[in-house]
Design a protein around this motif. Sequence first.
Motif, PDB file in Angstrom:
ATOM      1  N   VAL A 173     -21.346  38.637  38.693  1.00  0.00           N
ATOM      2  CA  VAL A 173     -22.775  38.308  38.761  1.00  0.00           C
ATOM      3  C   VAL A 173     -23.278  38.042  40.180  1.00  0.00           C
ATOM      4  CG1 VAL A 173     -22.847  37.382  36.427  1.00  0.00           C
ATOM      5  CG2 VAL A 173     -22.353  35.855  38.318  1.00  0.00           C
ATOM      6  N   ARG A 174     -22.405  38.036  41.153  1.00  0.00           N
ATOM      7  CA  ARG A 174     -22.787  37.574  42.491  1.00  0.00           C
ATOM      8  C   ARG A 174     -23.734  38.507  43.231  1.00  0.00           C
ATOM      9  NH1 ARG A 174     -18.763  35.676  47.340  1.00  0.00           N
ATOM     10  NH2 ARG A 174     -20.357  35.486  48.920  1.00  0.00           N
ATOM     11  N   ASP A 175     -23.436  39.764  43.260  1.00  0.00           N
ATOM     12  CA  ASP A 175     -24.243  40.709  44.027  1.00  0.00           C
ATOM     13  C   ASP A 175     -25.571  41.003  43.358  1.00  0.00           C
ATOM     14  OD1 ASP A 175     -22.295  40.995  45.941  1.00  0.00           O
ATOM     15  OD2 ASP A 175     -21.437  42.798  45.048  1.00  0.00           O
ATOM     16  N   ARG A 176     -26.567  41.260  44.165  1.00  0.00           N
ATOM     17  CA  ARG A 176     -27.873  41.664  43.627  1.00  0.00           C
ATOM     18  C   ARG A 176     -27.741  42.985  42.851  1.00  0.00           C
ATOM     19  NH1 ARG A 176     -31.363  37.865  43.134  1.00  0.00           N
ATOM     20  NH2 ARG A 176     -31.615  36.614  44.971  1.00  0.00           N
ATOM     21  N   ARG A 177     -26.758  43.788  43.211  1.00  0.00           N
ATOM     22  CA  ARG A 177     -26.564  45.072  42.527  1.00  0.00           C
ATOM     23  C   ARG A 177     -26.036  44.874  41.110  1.00  0.00           C
ATOM     24  NH1 ARG A 177     -22.594  47.320  46.827  1.00  0.00           N
ATOM     25  NH2 ARG A 177     -21.982  45.181  46.480  1.00  0.00           N
ATOM     26  N   ARG A 178     -25.408  43.734  40.865  1.00  0.00           N
ATOM     27  CA  ARG A 178     -24.881  43.461  39.537  1.00  0.00           C
ATOM     28  C   ARG A 178     -26.030  43.175  38.585  1.00  0.00           C
ATOM     29  NH1 ARG A 178     -19.951  45.429  39.954  1.00  0.00           N
ATOM     30  NH2 ARG A 178     -18.785  44.449  41.595  1.00  0.00           N
ATOM     31  N   ASP A 179     -25.861  43.590  37.382  1.00  0.00           N
ATOM     32  CA  ASP A 179     -26.906  43.404  36.380  1.00  0.00           C
ATOM     33  C   ASP A 179     -26.573  42.187  35.522  1.00  0.00           C
ATOM     34  OD1 ASP A 179     -28.935  43.642  34.571  1.00  0.00           O
ATOM     35  OD2 ASP A 179     -28.290  45.568  33.767  1.00  0.00           O
ATOM     36  N   ILE A 180     -27.191  41.046  35.844  1.00  0.00           N
ATOM     37  CA  ILE A 180     -26.930  39.817  35.108  1.00  0.00           C
ATOM     38  C   ILE A 180     -27.325  39.971  33.646  1.00  0.00           C
ATOM     39  CG2 ILE A 180     -29.116  38.754  35.783  1.00  0.00           C
ATOM     40  CD1 ILE A 180     -25.791  36.941  35.083  1.00  0.00           C
ATOM     41  N   ASP A 181     -28.341  40.792  33.384  1.00  0.00           N
ATOM     42  CA  ASP A 181     -28.754  41.002  31.999  1.00  0.00           C
ATOM     43  C   ASP A 181     -27.649  41.681  31.190  1.00  0.00           C
ATOM     44  OD1 ASP A 181     -31.256  39.783  32.172  1.00  0.00           O
ATOM     45  OD2 ASP A 181     -32.164  41.603  32.981  1.00  0.00           O
ATOM     46  N   ALA A 182     -26.963  42.643  31.789  1.00  0.00           N
ATOM     47  CA  ALA A 182     -25.866  43.314  31.089  1.00  0.00           C
ATOM     48  C   ALA A 182     -24.729  42.330  30.807  1.00  0.00           C
ATOM     49  CB  ALA A 182     -25.359  44.496  31.904  1.00  0.00           C
ATOM     50  N   VAL A 183     -24.430  41.476  31.781  1.00  0.00           N
ATOM     51  CA  VAL A 183     -23.389  40.460  31.605  1.00  0.00           C
ATOM     52  C   VAL A 183     -23.795  39.490  30.492  1.00  0.00           C
ATOM     53  CG1 VAL A 183     -22.215  38.507  32.689  1.00  0.00           C
ATOM     54  CG2 VAL A 183     -22.536  40.629  33.968  1.00  0.00           C
ATOM     55  N   ALA A 184     -25.042  39.020  30.541  1.00  0.00           N
ATOM     56  CA  ALA A 184     -25.521  38.076  29.531  1.00  0.00           C
ATOM     57  C   ALA A 184     -25.564  38.708  28.144  1.00  0.00           C
ATOM     58  CB  ALA A 184     -26.896  37.548  29.921  1.00  0.00           C
ATOM     59  N   ASP A 185     -25.944  39.976  28.060  1.00  0.00           N
ATOM     60  CA  ASP A 185     -25.959  40.659  26.759  1.00  0.00           C
ATOM     61  C   ASP A 185     -24.546  40.767  26.189  1.00  0.00           C
ATOM     62  OD1 ASP A 185     -28.706  40.950  26.840  1.00  0.00           O
ATOM     63  OD2 ASP A 185     -28.638  43.024  27.579  1.00  0.00           O
ATOM     64  N   ALA A 186     -23.588  41.099  27.046  1.00  0.00           N
ATOM     65  CA  ALA A 186     -22.198  41.184  26.591  1.00  0.00           C
ATOM     66  C   ALA A 186     -21.688  39.816  26.159  1.00  0.00           C
ATOM     67  CB  ALA A 186     -21.321  41.759  27.707  1.00  0.00           C
ATOM     68  N   LEU A 187     -22.032  38.784  26.908  1.00  0.00           N
ATOM     69  CA  LEU A 187     -21.634  37.424  26.554  1.00  0.00           C
ATOM     70  C   LEU A 187     -22.281  37.006  25.234  1.00  0.00           C
ATOM     71  CD1 LEU A 187     -20.115  34.843  27.243  1.00  0.00           C
ATOM     72  CD2 LEU A 187     -21.989  34.209  28.758  1.00  0.00           C
ATOM     73  N   ALA A 188     -23.554  37.322  25.045  1.00  0.00           N
ATOM     74  CA  ALA A 188     -24.252  37.002  23.801  1.00  0.00           C
ATOM     75  C   ALA A 188     -23.607  37.718  22.617  1.00  0.00           C
ATOM     76  CB  ALA A 188     -25.728  37.379  23.908  1.00  0.00           C
ATOM     77  N   GLN A 189     -23.226  38.966  22.826  1.00  0.00           N
ATOM     78  CA  GLN A 189     -22.555  39.720  21.759  1.00  0.00           C
ATOM     79  C   GLN A 189     -21.227  39.048  21.395  1.00  0.00           C
ATOM     80  OE1 GLN A 189     -21.967  43.827  22.749  1.00  0.00           O
ATOM     81  NE2 GLN A 189     -21.303  44.373  20.694  1.00  0.00           N
ATOM     82  N   TRP A 190     -20.482  38.600  22.409  1.00  0.00           N
ATOM     83  CA  TRP A 190     -19.226  37.888  22.147  1.00  0.00           C
ATOM     84  C   TRP A 190     -19.490  36.594  21.387  1.00  0.00           C
ATOM     85  CZ3 TRP A 190     -17.645  33.072  24.142  1.00  0.00           C
ATOM     86  CH2 TRP A 190     -16.338  32.705  23.799  1.00  0.00           C
ATOM     87  N   LEU A 191     -20.524  35.868  21.773  1.00  0.00           N
ATOM     88  CA  LEU A 191     -20.834  34.603  21.110  1.00  0.00           C
ATOM     89  C   LEU A 191     -21.153  34.800  19.631  1.00  0.00           C
ATOM     90  CD1 LEU A 191     -22.915  32.902  23.909  1.00  0.00           C
ATOM     91  CD2 LEU A 191     -20.758  32.059  22.967  1.00  0.00           C
ATOM     92  N   HIS A 192     -21.794  35.902  19.303  1.00  0.00           N
ATOM     93  CA  HIS A 192     -22.133  36.182  17.901  1.00  0.00           C
ATOM     94  C   HIS A 192     -20.959  36.796  17.140  1.00  0.00           C
ATOM     95  CE1 HIS A 192     -26.244  34.942  18.158  1.00  0.00           C
ATOM     96  NE2 HIS A 192     -26.499  35.775  19.155  1.00  0.00           N
ATOM     97  N   GLY A 193     -19.901  37.158  17.849  1.00  0.00           N
ATOM     98  CA  GLY A 193     -18.743  37.781  17.222  1.00  0.00           C
ATOM     99  C   GLY A 193     -17.678  36.774  16.832  1.00  0.00           C
TER     100      GLY A 193
END
Length: 135
Positions: free
Chosen positions: A106-126
């Motif tokens: 998540v550190r670089d501006r090039r990284r997509d925090i939304d993609a990381v958060a979506d993946a984390l949210a999917q894990w949380l619901h799994g």
Amino acid sequence: MSGIRDRDTKPEWLVRRALHARGFRYRLHARELPGRPDIVLPRHRAVVFVHGCFWHGHDCRYFRLPSTRPEFWANKIARNQSNDTRASALLSEAGWRVAIVWECAVRDRRRDIDAVADALAQWLHGESAIWEIRG
């Protein structure tokens, strides 16, 4: 930095803000849990550690052993890694699900925090017990 506060660029803050925007409510740094996780989601029986790549010895471009006092730093980081392993094991034994988000994800501006958060949210619901994302 164009009006952005320094704390708003720290990995833990980025993850917390993204989770909150997705409707997740959490506690911070629960002292009663092993390893004092950065984010605790009691409803999902899950915890999230946001690990700094240097402090936890991640094998990425953000980790380089300092040239001054390398033995001290190698021991310090090895101790941190040992503590991380122990805390994750104790949390798993207590029925908690454990996620690790590495700073490099998540550190670089090039990284997509939304993609990381979506993946984390999917894990949380799994149902998966352990989840990790690296850059």
